[in-house]
Design a protein around this motif. Structure first.
Motif, short mmCIF file in Angstrom:
data_model
loop_
_atom_site.label_atom_id
_atom_site.label_comp_id
_atom_site.label_asym_id
_atom_site.label_seq_id
_atom_site.Cartn_x
_atom_site.Cartn_y
_atom_site.Cartn_z
N ARG A 184 65.23 87.85 63.97
CA ARG A 184 65.04 86.91 62.87
C ARG A 184 65.38 87.55 61.53
NH1 ARG A 184 61.78 85.98 58.91
NH2 ARG A 184 60.47 87.76 59.42
N ARG A 185 64.96 88.79 61.35
CA ARG A 185 65.24 89.48 60.09
C ARG A 185 66.74 89.71 59.91
NH1 ARG A 185 60.73 94.25 59.13
NH2 ARG A 185 58.86 92.94 59.27
N LYS B 167 68.29 89.25 69.77
CA LYS B 167 67.73 88.04 70.36
C LYS B 167 67.92 88.03 71.87
CE LYS B 167 67.52 83.03 69.81
NZ LYS B 167 67.99 81.85 69.04
N ASN C 290 63.94 90.69 71.35
CA ASN C 290 63.29 91.21 70.14
C ASN C 290 63.41 90.15 69.05
OD1 ASN C 290 62.38 92.64 67.91
ND2 ASN C 290 63.39 94.56 68.53
N GLU C 291 62.57 89.14 69.15
CA GLU C 291 62.70 87.96 68.30
C GLU C 291 62.48 88.27 66.82
OE1 GLU C 291 63.65 84.96 69.04
OE2 GLU C 291 63.78 85.16 71.22
N GLU C 292 61.50 89.10 66.50
CA GLU C 292 61.17 89.36 65.10
C GLU C 292 62.30 90.11 64.40
OE1 GLU C 292 59.41 89.46 61.43
OE2 GLU C 292 59.02 88.20 63.16
N GLU C 293 62.80 91.17 65.01
CA GLU C 293 63.90 91.92 64.40
C GLU C 293 65.17 91.08 64.35
OE1 GLU C 293 63.84 94.89 62.89
OE2 GLU C 293 61.68 94.78 63.16
#
Length: 207
Positions: free
Chosen positions: A109-110, A100, A104-107
């Motif tokens: 989030r996962r 974060k 790298n918001e998507e990774e």
């Protein structure tokens, strides 16, 4: 014939239960709505289960790098841990936080979803207030992850036996309070794995 059919269906259902490696593959592929308790227990039932193995030393390195603000090193150590134990809670938490920070918001989030799923799995196993309602853990690190999630710090720890099971009795307190509370963690799986390890060692190795 009906009974035979039902028996076969039951056997197929058991055979279809995902293995630890199956769960790892699912999460890496982006499937995050899984049964995290089953995931943790699948790891504890797998040949890869080593609650006192190399990952424990690496966890310390993750935390040291993270506290120092060295996210690249923290993520690198986290990857090493996850290679041998993909249900290690702190590795996912640090990975999420560092990703974060890197945007790298998507990774992130996962990783955070896996972290939350694993923490909720432990918290959902009991309330920790007594041996009968103890949190069920598969590693010492899970105890500390739960305490951190509850904003608790350890004061004293003792290994006790009650009703044929083993428990870590943790005296804890809030970080901004001197009031002591007690939490119980069921460590039967860790104790059983330790016993198996000693049984598998030769007398020469033990000496």
């Amino acid at each position: 014939m009906l009974l035979v059919g039902l028996t076969l269906l039951s056997g197929n259902a058991r055979a279809a239960e995902p293995s630890y490696d199956d769960y790892v593959a699912q999460v890496k592929a982006g499937k995050l709505d899984i049964d995290y308790t089953a995931f943790r227990m699948a790891y504890a039932a797998s040949p890869k289960y080593e609650p006192y193995g190399a990952a424990r030393a690496l966890i310390g390195q993750i935390k040291k790098a993270y506290v120092a603000g060295d996210c690249p090193a923290a993520i690198a150590h986290a990857k090493e841990v996850l290679e041998v134990n993909f249900v290690q809670i702190d590795a996912h938490m640090v990975t999420a936080s560092c990703l974060k920070k890197a945007g790298n918001e998507e990774e992130a989030r996962r990783a955070h979803a896996v972290f939350i799923g694993l923490v909720r799995s432990v918290l959902g196993s009991g309330d920790g207030k007594s041996p009968e309602t103890a949190f069920v853990v598969i590693g010492i690190d899970e105890e500390y992850s739960v305490m951190a999630a509850l904003s608790l710090t350890l004061v004293r720890q003792a290994l006790i036996n009650h009703g044929g099971s083993a428990f870590d009795r943790m005296e804890v307190k809030k970080r901004d309070s001197d009031e002591i509370a007690t939490l119980y963690f069921n460590v039967d799986r860790l104790q059983a794995q330790m016993a198996r390890t000693f049984q598998n060692q030769s007398p020469q190795k033990i000496q």
